[in-house]
Write an enzyme that holds these catalytic residues in place. Sequence first.
Site, PDB file in Angstrom:
ATOM      1  N   LYS A  88      37.994 -49.628 -36.289  1.00 62.56           N
ATOM      2  CA  LYS A  88      37.256 -49.536 -37.455  1.00 62.56           C
ATOM      3  C   LYS A  88      37.803 -51.208 -38.010  1.00 62.56           C
ATOM      4  CE  LYS A  88      36.850 -44.740 -38.758  1.00 62.56           C
ATOM      5  NZ  LYS A  88      37.392 -43.886 -39.861  1.00 62.56           N
ATOM      6  N   TYR A 123      27.226 -41.946 -40.064  1.00 59.89           N
ATOM      7  CA  TYR A 123      27.776 -40.822 -40.953  1.00 59.89           C
ATOM      8  C   TYR A 123      26.935 -40.209 -41.670  1.00 59.89           C
ATOM      9  CZ  TYR A 123      32.294 -42.940 -39.987  1.00 59.89           C
ATOM     10  OH  TYR A 123      33.787 -43.381 -39.367  1.00 59.89           O
ATOM     11  N   ASN A 159      41.968 -45.477 -41.852  1.00 58.22           N
ATOM     12  CA  ASN A 159      42.549 -44.860 -40.471  1.00 58.22           C
ATOM     13  C   ASN A 159      42.088 -45.437 -39.269  1.00 58.22           C
ATOM     14  OD1 ASN A 159      39.998 -43.813 -40.405  1.00 58.22           O
ATOM     15  ND2 ASN A 159      40.424 -41.536 -40.456  1.00 58.22           N
ATOM     16  N   HIS A 201      37.780 -44.197 -34.921  1.00 57.01           N
ATOM     17  CA  HIS A 201      36.910 -43.563 -34.873  1.00 57.01           C
ATOM     18  C   HIS A 201      36.468 -42.866 -33.404  1.00 57.01           C
ATOM     19  CE1 HIS A 201      33.031 -40.744 -35.186  1.00 57.01           C
ATOM     20  NE2 HIS A 201      32.800 -41.750 -34.058  1.00 57.01           N
ATOM     21  N   GLU A 254      26.120 -41.051 -30.706  1.00 57.01           N
ATOM     22  CA  GLU A 254      26.346 -41.930 -31.083  1.00 57.01           C
ATOM     23  C   GLU A 254      26.287 -43.194 -30.332  1.00 57.01           C
ATOM     24  OE1 GLU A 254      29.736 -39.717 -34.117  1.00 57.01           O
ATOM     25  OE2 GLU A 254      30.490 -40.640 -32.391  1.00 57.01           O
TER      26      GLU A 254
HETATM   27  P1  RTP Z   1      35.951 -40.135 -37.356  1.00 60.52           P
HETATM   28  O1  RTP Z   1      34.783 -39.506 -37.352  1.00 60.52           O
HETATM   29  O2  RTP Z   1      36.371 -41.370 -37.986  1.00 60.52           O
HETATM   30  O3  RTP Z   1      36.729 -40.030 -35.921  1.00 60.52           O
HETATM   31  O4  RTP Z   1      36.880 -38.966 -38.394  1.00 60.52           O
HETATM   32  P2  RTP Z   1      36.754 -37.483 -38.341  1.00 60.52           P
HETATM   33  O5  RTP Z   1      35.607 -37.086 -37.554  1.00 60.52           O
HETATM   34  O6  RTP Z   1      38.157 -36.906 -37.696  1.00 60.52           O
HETATM   35  O7  RTP Z   1      36.640 -37.432 -40.002  1.00 60.52           O
HETATM   36  P3  RTP Z   1      35.531 -36.959 -40.816  1.00 60.52           P
HETATM   37  O8  RTP Z   1      35.631 -35.767 -41.702  1.00 60.52           O
HETATM   38  O9  RTP Z   1      34.070 -36.907 -39.860  1.00 60.52           O
HETATM   39  O10 RTP Z   1      35.375 -38.356 -41.756  1.00 60.52           O
HETATM   40  C1  RTP Z   1      34.975 -39.543 -41.081  1.00 60.52           C
HETATM   41  C2  RTP Z   1      35.678 -40.634 -41.624  1.00 60.52           C
HETATM   42  O11 RTP Z   1      35.549 -40.713 -43.330  1.00 60.52           O
HETATM   43  C3  RTP Z   1      36.762 -41.102 -43.869  1.00 60.52           C
HETATM   44  N1  RTP Z   1      37.043 -40.080 -44.656  1.00 60.52           N
HETATM   45  N2  RTP Z   1      37.796 -40.345 -45.955  1.00 60.52           N
HETATM   46  N3  RTP Z   1      38.886 -38.007 -48.388  1.00 60.52           N
HETATM   47  C4  RTP Z   1      38.594 -39.041 -47.793  1.00 60.52           C
HETATM   48  O12 RTP Z   1      38.532 -39.975 -48.550  1.00 60.52           O
HETATM   49  C5  RTP Z   1      38.146 -39.224 -46.598  1.00 60.52           C
HETATM   50  N4  RTP Z   1      37.625 -38.184 -45.806  1.00 60.52           N
HETATM   51  C6  RTP Z   1      37.377 -38.730 -44.610  1.00 60.52           C
HETATM   52  C7  RTP Z   1      37.764 -41.392 -42.833  1.00 60.52           C
HETATM   53  O13 RTP Z   1      37.764 -42.581 -42.311  1.00 60.52           O
HETATM   54  C8  RTP Z   1      37.164 -40.561 -41.623  1.00 60.52           C
HETATM   55  O14 RTP Z   1      37.794 -40.789 -40.556  1.00 60.52           O
END
Ligand code: RTP
Length: 155
Positions: A16, A56, A119, A122, A133
């Site tokens: 990112k 997203y 973070n 991804h 994707e």
């Molecule tokens: P990623 O897709 O980035 O690998 O992350 P993930 O599946 O583990 O998590 P997901 O729930 O799909 O969330 C995607 C990205 O959104 C951001 N996020 N911000 N509470 C918050 O502010 C929040 N929660 C999620 C994070 O950058 C996360 O990687």
Amino acid sequence: KNMTDPKAERTFIAIKPDGVQRGLIGDIIKRFEQKGYKLVAGKLMWAPKELLMNHYKDLADKPFYNGLVAYMASGPVFAMVWEGKAVVATGRKILGATNPLDSAPGTIRGDYCIDVGRNICHGSDAVETAQREIALWFKDDELNDYEFADKKWIY
Ligand code: RTP
């Protein structure tokens, strides 16, 4: 290419904008490379908002969605495709838990960040998601079909 071969599983990994700004491209590539996974594609790309919104789209109703898209559009992203046995699930282990305060030390997020909104990386969460994707971020001719000279040292 035999896509039923478990060694041909592919995942989409992105560094990112914060990871790029903090100079972590090399370290993140190194972790997948030294594990034994094969880099199939990689490019630095300042992603258009439409691409990020599509990427997203399942999170569109979340309160953090707009901020997430703005964060991802704030600078170039290093987009990659990695290939190898169980690379989707293992890739997410290499990244660490989504919230860096829960990510184990030794993982990318565990080692380098604090905030879930910064973070660093991804990784696709399932094989089907990875296929979607990869198709979203890469053209077919950007995916390189090649074999390691001698795979017997990995498999
Ligand atoms: P990623 O897709 O980035 O690998 O992350 P993930 O599946 O583990 O998590 P997901 O729930 O799909 O969330 C995607 C990205 O959104 C951001 N996020 N911000 N509470 C918050 O502010 C929040 N929660 C999620 C994070 O950058 C996360 O990687």
